[in-house]
Design a protein around this motif. Structure first.
Motif, short mmCIF file in Angstrom:
data_model
loop_
_atom_site.label_atom_id
_atom_site.label_comp_id
_atom_site.label_asym_id
_atom_site.label_seq_id
_atom_site.Cartn_x
_atom_site.Cartn_y
_atom_site.Cartn_z
N TYR A 1 -5.61 6.50 2.29
CA TYR A 1 -5.13 5.34 2.53
C TYR A 1 -6.05 4.52 3.44
O TYR A 1 -6.96 5.13 3.90
CB TYR A 1 -3.57 5.45 3.13
N GLU A 2 -5.63 3.26 4.04
CA GLU A 2 -6.30 2.33 4.90
C GLU A 2 -5.26 1.78 6.18
O GLU A 2 -4.31 1.18 5.65
CB GLU A 2 -6.93 1.27 4.18
N THR B 1 -9.32 7.21 5.48
CA THR B 1 -10.04 7.05 4.37
C THR B 1 -10.08 8.67 3.84
O THR B 1 -9.60 8.88 2.64
CB THR B 1 -11.61 7.11 4.67
N ALA C 1 0.85 -1.11 -0.19
CA ALA C 1 -0.02 0.03 0.04
C ALA C 1 0.87 1.07 -0.07
O ALA C 1 0.52 2.39 0.04
CB ALA C 1 -0.94 -0.08 1.33
N GLU D 1 -15.05 5.76 -1.84
CA GLU D 1 -13.86 5.98 -1.45
C GLU D 1 -13.34 4.91 -0.29
O GLU D 1 -12.13 4.17 -0.39
CB GLU D 1 -13.23 7.43 -1.00
N ALA D 2 -14.21 4.57 0.43
CA ALA D 2 -13.93 3.71 1.65
C ALA D 2 -13.84 2.37 1.63
O ALA D 2 -14.71 1.75 0.55
CB ALA D 2 -14.78 4.01 2.91
N SER D 3 -12.97 1.49 2.20
CA SER D 3 -13.19 0.10 1.97
C SER D 3 -14.27 -0.46 2.86
O SER D 3 -14.69 -0.01 3.51
CB SER D 3 -11.73 -0.63 2.34
N PRO D 4 -14.63 -1.71 2.61
CA PRO D 4 -15.66 -2.42 3.18
C PRO D 4 -15.33 -2.21 4.76
O PRO D 4 -16.16 -2.17 5.61
CB PRO D 4 -15.73 -3.58 2.74
N SER D 5 -13.95 -2.61 5.31
CA SER D 5 -13.68 -2.47 6.53
C SER D 5 -13.81 -1.00 7.27
O SER D 5 -14.38 -0.54 8.26
CB SER D 5 -12.31 -3.03 6.72
N GLN D 6 -13.33 -0.09 6.39
CA GLN D 6 -13.45 1.41 6.72
C GLN D 6 -14.83 1.81 6.84
O GLN D 6 -15.47 2.48 7.93
CB GLN D 6 -12.91 2.28 5.79
#
Length: 448
Positions: A326-327, A322, A56, A266-271
Motif C-alpha cells: 500500500y502507500e 511499499t 486505496a 512496486e514502489a510509487s515515484p513518491s515512495q
C-alpha cells in the motif's frame, strides 16, 4: 533499510553479509525557537485524505487480510531474568495502534491477529533491562522461501560474494530478519523488495566502509558513484553509456542497481524518492564516521548520536508501506510529527545494534565506535557503567517513539497512517528479535 564479522555492525542495517570485494551557514539558536507540535496541522488534513484513502482501501484490505498476523497484544515472559518493568505490554494508546483503526467501516482494515500466547524464542537471551516487546516466531515457510530466493539473487543475478563468504551470508539469517520485521507483507515477492535492498546496503557497507576491503580513504567517491545506482545520472548520451556500464563494475553497485530495479516495479515515484532521500542520509552518516576514523577521533556522545541518526536503520522502516503493498501518501509521510516517529524508530533500533554487537566489535581489529565505547571514553566511566547507560539511552528513545506514535495516531486517524505506524512498530520489534536470536553473530558482555 546494521550489521560482517568485524565492524559493519555499527552501521545502518547490516543484513545479508558480504559482497564481492572488489559547516558553517548561519543557523538559529534552537533554544530561541521552541518546538511546535504539527499534530493539529496533521489532523486538519484528515478530511482531504478520507476520500483518497477510501480509493486505496480495496488494495489495503487485500494486503491486510492476506498477510500473516501482526504482533499480538499479550507478550510472553522473556527467556531470561529481565527486570519485569522492562519487557512490557504496550501502553493502551500503543495497543490501539497495533490493533488497527476502529469505528464504522474500518473493521476490514485490521490485520489478522493471533490469540495464542507468544512462544519463547529458542535462541539467544535479551539484554537484561532492555525495553522491548517479544514477537511471534516468524513463519518458517516464508523464512525458507525468502532465504532461498535471496541467495539465488546474490549468487546468480549480482555475483555478490565469493565462495568462502557463504557461511557468513547464511549466518546473517536475512530471510528470518525480513520476515519477522514485515509481518503484513502480502506476498514473498513483497518481502524480497526489502530483502534485496538490505543485502545490497550491507554489501556497500562491508566492501566500501570496512570488513571486506573497505576504508575511510576515498569513501566519498565510492558512495557517490554507488548512489547513482539508486538515483540515476541524467547526462548526455555519450557519457550516459559509460555511467551505465559502471553500475556493473563491482558487487556493491551491481547489488544496488538490481535491488532498486525490483523496488521500482512496486514502489510509487513518491515512495522511491523517499527511499533515495533516506539512503542519502545513510551515506552522509557513513562519511561522518569515516572522518572520525581518519582523525582517530572519539566524538562527544551527542555528536555520536547525531551521526547515528543518519548512519542507521531508517531506510528499512521507511519502506514498510511499499513492502506491505500500500502507500502512505507523501503529505502524510512528510509532516514533522511523522518524521519524528520514523527518526526515533531508526535511532532506537540502531542503538540495539550497538548493544548486541558490542562484544563482537571489541574482538575485532582496531577501535570500533559504538555508543557504550563513546560514553565510556567521553564520560570517564567504566565499560560496564557505559554499557548500562547506553541501555537506558535506548529505553528512553523507545518510550519516546511509542509516545509520539500514539499521539500521531490519535491526531490523524487515517487508515494508511494507522497501518504505517503499526508497520514501523513491527519493524522495531522484529529488529530486536533478530539481534537477540542471532547467536551466530552476537553474544552479550558479562556485565550482570
Amino acid at each position: 533499510m546494521s550489521p560482517g564479522p568485524a565492524g559493519p555492525d555499527k552501521r545502518a542495517r547490516k543484513p545479508g553479509h558480504p559482497p564481492h570485494p572488489t559547516k558553517e551557514p548561519w543557523m538559529p539558536n534552537p533554544e530561541l525557537f521552541p518546538v511546535q507540535s504539527s499534530l493539529p496541522a496533521a489532523a486538519s488534513h484528515l478530511g482531504a485524505y478520507i476520500l483518497a484513502d477510501a480509493a486505496a482501501r480495496v488494495r489495503d484490505v487485500k494486503a491486510a487480510t492476506d498477510g500473516p498476523p501482526l504482533v499480538p497484544s499479550s507478550p510472553a515472559p522473556p527467556s531470561v531474568d529481565v527486570p519485569a518493568a522492562e519487557v512490557r505490554t504496550p501502553a493502551p494508546d500503543l495497543q490501539r495502534i497495533l490493533r488497527g483503526p476502529s469505528g464504522l467501516g474500518t473493521a476490514s482494515l485490521r490485520l489478522a491477529r493471533r490469540e495464542e500466547p507468544l512462544p519463547t524464542p529458542t535462541e539467544g537471551n535479551p539484554i537484561p533491562g532492555l525495553y522491548h516487546h517479544p514477537v511471534p516466531e516468524p513463519d518458517p515457510v516464508r523464512v525458507e522461501e525468502v532465504s532461498l530466493k535471496i541467495k539465488a539473487w546474490a549468487l546468480d543475478e549480482v555475483d555478490l560474494y565469493p565462495d568462502d563468504w557463504e557461511d557468513q551470508f547464511d549466518g546473517f539469517s536475512v530471510g528470518r530478519y525480513m520476515v519477522v520485521c514485515h509481518p503484513d507483507a502480502p506476498t514473498v515477492d513483497h518481502l524480497m523488495l526489502a530483502t534485496r535492498l538490505m543485502v545490497a546496503e550491507n554489501a556497500v557497507d562491508d566492501c566500501y566502509c570496512e570488513d571486506h576491503g573497505g576504508s575511510p580513504v576515498g569513501l566519498g567517491e565510492r558512495l557517490l558513484l554507488a548512489h547513482t545506482a539508486l538515483d540515476p545520472l541524467h547526462t548526455t548520451k555519450e557519457y550516459q553509456r559509460q555511467w551505465a556500464e559502471s553500475l556493473h563494475s563491482d558487487a556493491p553497485r551491481r547489488a544496488y542497481r538490481s535491488a532498486m530495479e525490483y523496488f521500482l516495479q512496486e514502489a510509487s515515484p513518491s515512495q522511491a524518492d523517499r527511499f533515495r532521500h533516506d539512503m542519502a542520509r545513510l551515506h552522509m552518516g557513513y562519511l561522518a564516521e569515516a572522518a572520525w576514523a581518519q582523525q582517530d577521533h572519539v566524538p562527544e556522545v551527542w555528536e555520536y548520536l547525531a551521526m547515528r541518526q543518519f548512519n542507521n536503520f531508517r531506510p528499512c522502516p521507511t519502506i514498510t508501506d511499499t513492502v506491505g503493498g500500500y502507500e502512505l501518501p507523501a503529505d502524510l509521510h512528510a509532516p514533522p510529527a511523522m518524521q519524528r516517529v520514523i527518526a526515533l524508530a531508526g535511532n532506537a533500533t540502531t542503538i540495539v545494534n550497538d548493544l548486541y554487537s558490542y562484544t563482537k566489535e571489541l574482538a575485532s581489529p582496531g577501535r570500533h565506535l559504538n555508543l557504550p565505547v563513546v560514553i565510556a571514553e567521553r564520560e570517564a566511566i567504566s565499560d560496564r557503567e557505559a554499557y548500562l547507560k547506553a541501555v537506558e539511552v535506548h529505553n528512553d528513545l523507545m518510550r519516546d517513539f511509542e509516545a509520539e506514535a500514539a499521539a500521531l495516531a490519535a491526531a490523524c486517524p487515517v487508515p494508511s497512517v494507522q497501518r504505517f505506524l503499526r508497520g514501523v512498530a513491527a519493524w522495531v520489534d522484529g529488529n530486536h528479535y533478530w539481534h537477540q536470536t542471532n547467536t551466530y553473530r552476537y553474544s552479550l558482555p558479562d556485565f550482570w
